[in-house]
Structures are given as C-alpha cells and as structure tokens.
Design a protein around this motif. Structure first.
Motif, PDB file in Angstrom:
ATOM      1  N   GLY A  76       1.110  -1.228  -0.062  1.00 29.87           N
ATOM      2  CA  GLY A  76       0.011  -0.088  -0.077  1.00 29.87           C
ATOM      3  C   GLY A  76       0.736   1.130  -0.093  1.00 29.87           C
ATOM      4  N   MET A  77       1.955   1.187   0.449  1.00 25.23           N
ATOM      5  CA  MET A  77       2.585   2.435   0.547  1.00 25.23           C
ATOM      6  C   MET A  77       3.502   2.294  -0.362  1.00 25.23           C
ATOM      7  SD  MET A  77       4.230   2.434   4.826  1.00 25.23           S
ATOM      8  CE  MET A  77       5.186   3.835   5.013  1.00 25.23           C
ATOM      9  N   LEU A  78       3.994   1.482  -1.356  1.00 27.21           N
ATOM     10  CA  LEU A  78       4.565   1.989  -2.072  1.00 27.21           C
ATOM     11  C   LEU A  78       4.010   1.753  -3.017  1.00 27.21           C
ATOM     12  CD1 LEU A  78       6.821  -1.186  -2.428  1.00 27.21           C
ATOM     13  CD2 LEU A  78       7.625   0.525  -1.404  1.00 27.21           C
ATOM     14  N   VAL A  79       2.638   1.577  -3.261  1.00 26.65           N
ATOM     15  CA  VAL A  79       1.792   1.785  -4.461  1.00 26.65           C
ATOM     16  C   VAL A  79       1.507   3.352  -4.619  1.00 26.65           C
ATOM     17  CG1 VAL A  79      -0.399   1.368  -5.774  1.00 26.65           C
ATOM     18  CG2 VAL A  79       0.293  -0.488  -5.333  1.00 26.65           C
ATOM     19  N   ILE A  80       0.710   3.911  -3.258  1.00 22.41           N
ATOM     20  CA  ILE A  80       0.806   5.304  -3.445  1.00 22.41           C
ATOM     21  C   ILE A  80       1.482   6.277  -3.763  1.00 22.41           C
ATOM     22  CG2 ILE A  80       0.663   5.821  -0.561  1.00 22.41           C
ATOM     23  CD1 ILE A  80      -2.057   7.423  -1.043  1.00 22.41           C
ATOM     24  N   ASN A  81       2.940   5.943  -2.955  1.00 20.44           N
ATOM     25  CA  ASN A  81       4.185   6.375  -3.469  1.00 20.44           C
ATOM     26  C   ASN A  81       4.278   6.290  -4.797  1.00 20.44           C
ATOM     27  OD1 ASN A  81       6.561   8.193  -2.528  1.00 20.44           O
ATOM     28  ND2 ASN A  81       7.368   6.398  -3.987  1.00 20.44           N
ATOM     29  N   ALA A  82       3.874   5.572  -5.783  1.00 18.31           N
ATOM     30  CA  ALA A  82       4.578   5.240  -7.099  1.00 18.31           C
ATOM     31  C   ALA A  82       3.433   6.520  -7.964  1.00 18.31           C
ATOM     32  CB  ALA A  82       4.141   4.302  -7.325  1.00 18.31           C
ATOM     33  N   LEU A  83       1.730   6.305  -7.478  1.00 18.39           N
ATOM     34  CA  LEU A  83       0.914   7.315  -8.034  1.00 18.39           C
ATOM     35  C   LEU A  83       1.654   8.619  -7.145  1.00 18.39           C
ATOM     36  CD1 LEU A  83      -2.455   4.755  -6.806  1.00 18.39           C
ATOM     37  CD2 LEU A  83      -1.013   5.330  -9.179  1.00 18.39           C
ATOM     38  N   ARG A  84       1.132   8.999  -6.455  1.00 16.29           N
ATOM     39  CA  ARG A  84       1.835  10.700  -6.177  1.00 16.29           C
ATOM     40  C   ARG A  84       3.267  10.961  -6.417  1.00 16.29           C
ATOM     41  NH1 ARG A  84      -1.788  12.236  -2.149  1.00 16.29           N
ATOM     42  NH2 ARG A  84      -0.812  14.466  -2.707  1.00 16.29           N
ATOM     43  N   ARG A  85       3.867   9.927  -7.403  1.00 12.57           N
ATOM     44  CA  ARG A  85       5.395  10.480  -7.844  1.00 12.57           C
ATOM     45  C   ARG A  85       4.750  10.520  -9.429  1.00 12.57           C
ATOM     46  NH1 ARG A  85       9.582  11.673  -5.032  1.00 12.57           N
ATOM     47  NH2 ARG A  85       9.601  10.351  -2.976  1.00 12.57           N
ATOM     48  N   SER A  86       3.915   9.732 -10.218  1.00 16.47           N
ATOM     49  CA  SER A  86       3.548   9.831 -10.922  1.00 16.47           C
ATOM     50  C   SER A  86       2.555  10.948 -10.900  1.00 16.47           C
ATOM     51  CB  SER A  86       2.662   9.084 -11.428  1.00 16.47           C
ATOM     52  OG  SER A  86       3.566   7.217 -10.998  1.00 16.47           O
ATOM     53  N   GLY A  87       1.805  11.611  -9.976  1.00 19.72           N
ATOM     54  CA  GLY A  87       0.846  13.379 -10.441  1.00 19.72           C
ATOM     55  C   GLY A  87      -0.509  12.863 -10.607  1.00 19.72           C
ATOM     56  N   VAL A  88      -0.806  10.936  -9.472  1.00 17.19           N
ATOM     57  CA  VAL A  88      -2.201  10.710  -9.081  1.00 17.19           C
ATOM     58  C   VAL A  88      -2.041  11.909  -8.021  1.00 17.19           C
ATOM     59  CG1 VAL A  88      -3.780   9.694  -8.447  1.00 17.19           C
ATOM     60  CG2 VAL A  88      -2.344   9.097 -10.348  1.00 17.19           C
ATOM     61  N   PRO A  89      -3.311  12.922  -7.711  1.00 19.38           N
ATOM     62  CA  PRO A  89      -3.651  13.729  -6.486  1.00 19.38           C
ATOM     63  C   PRO A  89      -4.113  13.258  -5.181  1.00 19.38           C
ATOM     64  CG  PRO A  89      -5.190  14.351  -8.338  1.00 19.38           C
ATOM     65  CD  PRO A  89      -3.936  13.522  -9.435  1.00 19.38           C
ATOM     66  N   GLY A  90      -4.376  13.385  -4.519  1.00 25.01           N
ATOM     67  CA  GLY A  90      -5.332  13.495  -3.055  1.00 25.01           C
ATOM     68  C   GLY A  90      -5.736  12.249  -3.118  1.00 25.01           C
ATOM     69  N   TYR A  91      -6.951  12.023  -2.890  1.00 22.75           N
ATOM     70  CA  TYR A  91      -7.455  11.184  -2.520  1.00 22.75           C
ATOM     71  C   TYR A  91      -8.110  10.348  -3.614  1.00 22.75           C
ATOM     72  CZ  TYR A  91      -9.549  13.499   2.362  1.00 22.75           C
ATOM     73  OH  TYR A  91      -9.454  13.874   3.413  1.00 22.75           O
ATOM     74  N   ARG A  92      -7.910  10.557  -4.973  1.00 25.51           N
ATOM     75  CA  ARG A  92      -8.164   9.285  -6.500  1.00 25.51           C
ATOM     76  C   ARG A  92      -6.880   8.486  -6.398  1.00 25.51           C
ATOM     77  NH1 ARG A  92      -6.576  11.097 -11.458  1.00 25.51           N
ATOM     78  NH2 ARG A  92      -7.366   9.076 -13.164  1.00 25.51           N
ATOM     79  N   SER A  93      -5.550   9.340  -5.434  1.00 25.54           N
ATOM     80  CA  SER A  93      -4.603   8.452  -5.336  1.00 25.54           C
ATOM     81  C   SER A  93      -4.828   7.250  -4.244  1.00 25.54           C
ATOM     82  CB  SER A  93      -3.270   9.394  -5.354  1.00 25.54           C
ATOM     83  OG  SER A  93      -3.499   9.639  -3.515  1.00 25.54           O
ATOM     84  N   VAL A  94      -5.995   7.696  -3.334  1.00 24.34           N
ATOM     85  CA  VAL A  94      -5.638   6.251  -2.433  1.00 24.34           C
ATOM     86  C   VAL A  94      -6.767   5.552  -2.977  1.00 24.34           C
ATOM     87  CG1 VAL A  94      -7.372   6.438   0.120  1.00 24.34           C
ATOM     88  CG2 VAL A  94      -5.112   8.136  -0.128  1.00 24.34           C
ATOM     89  N   LEU A  95      -7.858   6.080  -3.201  1.00 27.79           N
ATOM     90  CA  LEU A  95      -8.875   4.984  -4.015  1.00 27.79           C
ATOM     91  C   LEU A  95      -8.417   3.985  -5.166  1.00 27.79           C
ATOM     92  CD1 LEU A  95     -11.775   7.571  -4.884  1.00 27.79           C
ATOM     93  CD2 LEU A  95     -11.114   5.263  -2.571  1.00 27.79           C
ATOM     94  N   ILE A  96      -7.159   4.508  -5.616  1.00 26.51           N
ATOM     95  CA  ILE A  96      -6.262   3.813  -6.806  1.00 26.51           C
ATOM     96  C   ILE A  96      -5.502   2.297  -5.873  1.00 26.51           C
ATOM     97  CG2 ILE A  96      -4.774   4.132  -8.318  1.00 26.51           C
ATOM     98  CD1 ILE A  96      -6.373   5.789  -8.872  1.00 26.51           C
ATOM     99  N   THR A  97      -5.450   3.031  -4.745  1.00 21.19           N
ATOM    100  CA  THR A  97      -4.303   2.449  -4.664  1.00 21.19           C
ATOM    101  C   THR A  97      -4.625   1.345  -3.611  1.00 21.19           C
ATOM    102  OG1 THR A  97      -2.488   3.905  -3.501  1.00 21.19           O
ATOM    103  CG2 THR A  97      -2.041   2.058  -2.223  1.00 21.19           C
TER     104      THR A  97
END
Length: 155
Positions: A76-97
């Motif tokens: 979970g930590m790795l995926v949200i980090n990768a999404l955030r570094r890919s420019g996926v913002p806020g709660y959207r990154s949480v839901l996708i993760t």
C-alpha cells in the motif's frame, strides 16, 4: 520519466513479485519458512522472558497472518508513493491504491488455489486489504507531517 517515478514503480513491481514468489511456494515449503520464523521469535522472547509459554501452532498461525498484513502494508505504501510521484492527486491516489491492492490480494488468493496444499481464503484478502489500508494511512500521515515541517521551515 523521472528517475524517482521509475524507481517507485520498480519497487512496486519487485514487491508484487516477492508476494507472488512467496504465494507460489507449496504449503510444505511455506510452512517451513513460517515455522522457522516462529521458532526464531519464540527463542528470542524466551531469552527476554524465560517463563513465557507459547502454543507454537497458534503462534505460527499468528505469524503467517501478520506476514500477510505486513506484506500488503508495504505494498500500500509503495503503490500510493508511485501514484503520487506519477502526479495522481489526493483522495484519487488513495482509491486507486486500495483498488490495486485489493485486486492483487484477490488474484493472490486465486493463484494459491493452484498451488499444492495451499488455499484461497477470503479472510486473507480482508487481512491484506486492512494492511494496505494502514500502509496508505501511514503514508498519508507521514506526507502531511513532512509537508507541515517544510512549511514551518520556510517561515
């Protein structure tokens, strides 16, 4: 693609590969690994608290379930980090993760149906999903703390 983005997605893929590898082990091999870890923990605790008594079998089950929890907490930590570094913002990154982690947990349990002596369990998907959720929460809280301290440093 930035090096940080590439590395963060590489870590996600490597961690998923590790989970797959561990899930692909037949039950006898998997049980040997967890029993070895359990025995190491028990020996360590017995040195600290010599009068402690353990039901090794029950404790081994706890170790196995915690391994699920921890593996998906890290995922979970790795995926949200990768999404955030890919420019996926806020709660959207949480839901996708959470979506990625839950789907991977489901696929992992289905995968285990085809491994000798292993089974796919809904309970494990729930444990995995809880671990991923806590991993996301930890990441989210840590990023807020870091962002807050950077703001204070600027003032």
């Amino acid at each position: 693609m930035s090096i940080k983005k590439f590395l963060s997605w590489s870590l996600v893929i490597l961690w998923m590969a590790l989970i797959f590898h561990l899930s692909h082990q037949p039950a006898t091999v998997s049980n040997e690994l967890s029993t070895g870890i359990t025995e190491l923990i028990v020996k360590t605790v017995e040195k600290i608290a010599p009068n402690a008594e353990f039901d090794i079998r029950s404790f081994n089950n706890i170790v196995r379930k915690n391994a699920h929890f921890f593996a998906y907490l890290v995922l979970g930590m790795l995926v949200i980090n990768a999404l955030r570094r890919s420019g996926v913002p806020g709660y959207r990154s949480v839901l996708i993760t959470l979506g990625i982690c839950v789907l991977y947990a489901i696929s992992d349990e289905i995968h285990q149906l085809f491994i000798p002596g292993r089974s796919g369990e809904v309970r494990d998907v729930l444990i995995d999903s809880t671990g991923a959720s806590l991993g996301v929460a930890i990441y989210w809280a840590a990023s807020r703390l870091v962002k807050g301290s950077k703001t204070k440093d600027r003032n």
